[in-house]
Enzyme design. Structure first.
Site, short mmCIF file in Angstrom:
data_model
loop_
_atom_site.label_atom_id
_atom_site.label_comp_id
_atom_site.label_asym_id
_atom_site.label_seq_id
_atom_site.Cartn_x
_atom_site.Cartn_y
_atom_site.Cartn_z
CG ASP A 247 -60.30 -25.61 -22.60
OD1 ASP A 247 -59.11 -25.21 -22.76
OD2 ASP A 247 -61.03 -25.96 -23.55
CG HIS A 248 -59.02 -30.13 -21.85
ND1 HIS A 248 -60.32 -29.65 -21.79
CD2 HIS A 248 -58.89 -30.72 -23.07
CE1 HIS A 248 -60.95 -29.97 -22.91
NE2 HIS A 248 -60.11 -30.61 -23.70
CB CYS B 216 -59.94 -22.68 -24.74
SG CYS B 216 -60.55 -21.81 -26.19
N GLY B 217 -57.93 -24.00 -26.39
CA GLY B 217 -57.05 -24.42 -27.48
C GLY B 217 -56.85 -23.32 -28.51
CB THR B 218 -59.01 -21.86 -30.98
OG1 THR B 218 -60.27 -21.88 -30.29
CG2 THR B 218 -58.81 -23.15 -31.76
N GLY B 219 -58.70 -20.23 -28.15
CA GLY B 219 -59.15 -18.96 -27.56
C GLY B 219 -60.55 -18.58 -28.00
CB ILE B 220 -62.58 -19.56 -30.94
CG1 ILE B 220 -61.54 -19.02 -31.93
CG2 ILE B 220 -64.00 -19.27 -31.46
CD1 ILE B 220 -61.50 -19.76 -33.27
N GLY B 221 -63.59 -20.57 -28.24
CA GLY B 221 -64.71 -21.01 -27.42
C GLY B 221 -64.81 -20.26 -26.11
CG HIS C 17 -59.36 1.73 -30.84
ND1 HIS C 17 -59.32 1.69 -32.22
CD2 HIS C 17 -58.44 2.67 -30.47
CE1 HIS C 17 -58.42 2.57 -32.67
NE2 HIS C 17 -57.88 3.17 -31.63
NE ARG D 288 -61.86 7.60 -33.31
CZ ARG D 288 -60.55 7.54 -33.05
NH1 ARG D 288 -60.01 8.37 -32.18
NH2 ARG D 288 -59.78 6.65 -33.65
CG HIS D 289 -62.08 4.66 -29.17
ND1 HIS D 289 -62.29 4.14 -30.43
CD2 HIS D 289 -60.91 5.33 -29.23
CE1 HIS D 289 -61.28 4.47 -31.21
NE2 HIS D 289 -60.43 5.20 -30.51
C1 RB5 Z 1 -60.87 -28.44 -26.47
O1 RB5 Z 1 -60.49 -29.60 -27.13
C2 RB5 Z 1 -61.02 -27.30 -27.45
O2 RB5 Z 1 -62.14 -27.48 -28.24
C3 RB5 Z 1 -61.09 -25.99 -26.72
O3 RB5 Z 1 -59.95 -25.82 -25.96
C4 RB5 Z 1 -61.19 -24.74 -27.55
O4 RB5 Z 1 -60.23 -24.70 -28.57
C5 RB5 Z 1 -62.54 -24.40 -28.04
O5 RB5 Z 1 -62.78 -23.34 -28.65
#
Ligand code: RB5
Length: 147
Positions: free
Chosen positions: A13-14, A71-76, A104, A138-139
């Site tokens: 994303d951006h 993404c910003g955190t990689g989480i979303g 693994h 095993r994995h």
């Molecule tokens: C975008 O502002 C930000 O929320 C997205 O890149 C990401 O970090 C979400 O998990």
């Protein structure tokens, strides 16, 4: 005989655009075939689920051997990609998690956070992820349980 290099799809994303751009050049310099699934600038706000889904389709549809998502955190974007049942997306912050995600978990997508992981660390993570084989054994049955 050496293995052919895996085909890579990459999406962001951006918030991940700049690291995506950096990694495309990094991978191409190393001889990888990289397919850029967007987004194409850091200024236009877009939704990470759309790019997580595109990267997921690239690996599950056979267009790529691995995807990389940013993404910003990689989480979303990793949550989004993991909605696809055939995806095992691993959000990695260091080379140890990158290695273990492959050994693994047989991860087929690497997720990175541009705002939390430095460029050189991201290069190292990417190199380790793409050069580490699944251990199987095993994995394998645990990975199979998820599909
Ligand atoms: C975008 O502002 C930000 O929320 C997205 O890149 C990401 O970090 C979400 O998990």
């Amino acid at each position: 005989m050496s293995h052919p290099k895996p085909r890579i799809a990459i999406a962001a994303d951006h918030g991940g655009f700049r690291l995506k751009t950096h990694l495309i050049a990094f991978l191409q310099k190393d001889g990888y075939d990289v397919s850029d699934l967007g987004t194409h600038d850091a200024e236009t706000s877009v939704d990470y689920p759309d790019f997580g889904a595109k990267a997921a389709e690239a690996v599950t549809g056979g267009d790529a051997d691995f995807s990389i998502i940013v993404c910003g955190t990689g989480i979303g974007i990793s949550i989004a990609a993991n909605r696809n049942k055939a995806v095992r997306a691993a959000l990695c912050h260091d080379t140890t998690t990158a290695r273990l995600a492959r050994e693994h978990n047989n991860a087929n997508i690497l997720a990175l956070g541009e705002r939390v992981t430095g460029t050189i660390t991201a290069e190292d993570i990417t190199r380790v992820f793409l050069n580490t084989e699944f251990e199987g054994g095993r994995h394998a049955k645990r990975v199979e349980k998820m599909s």
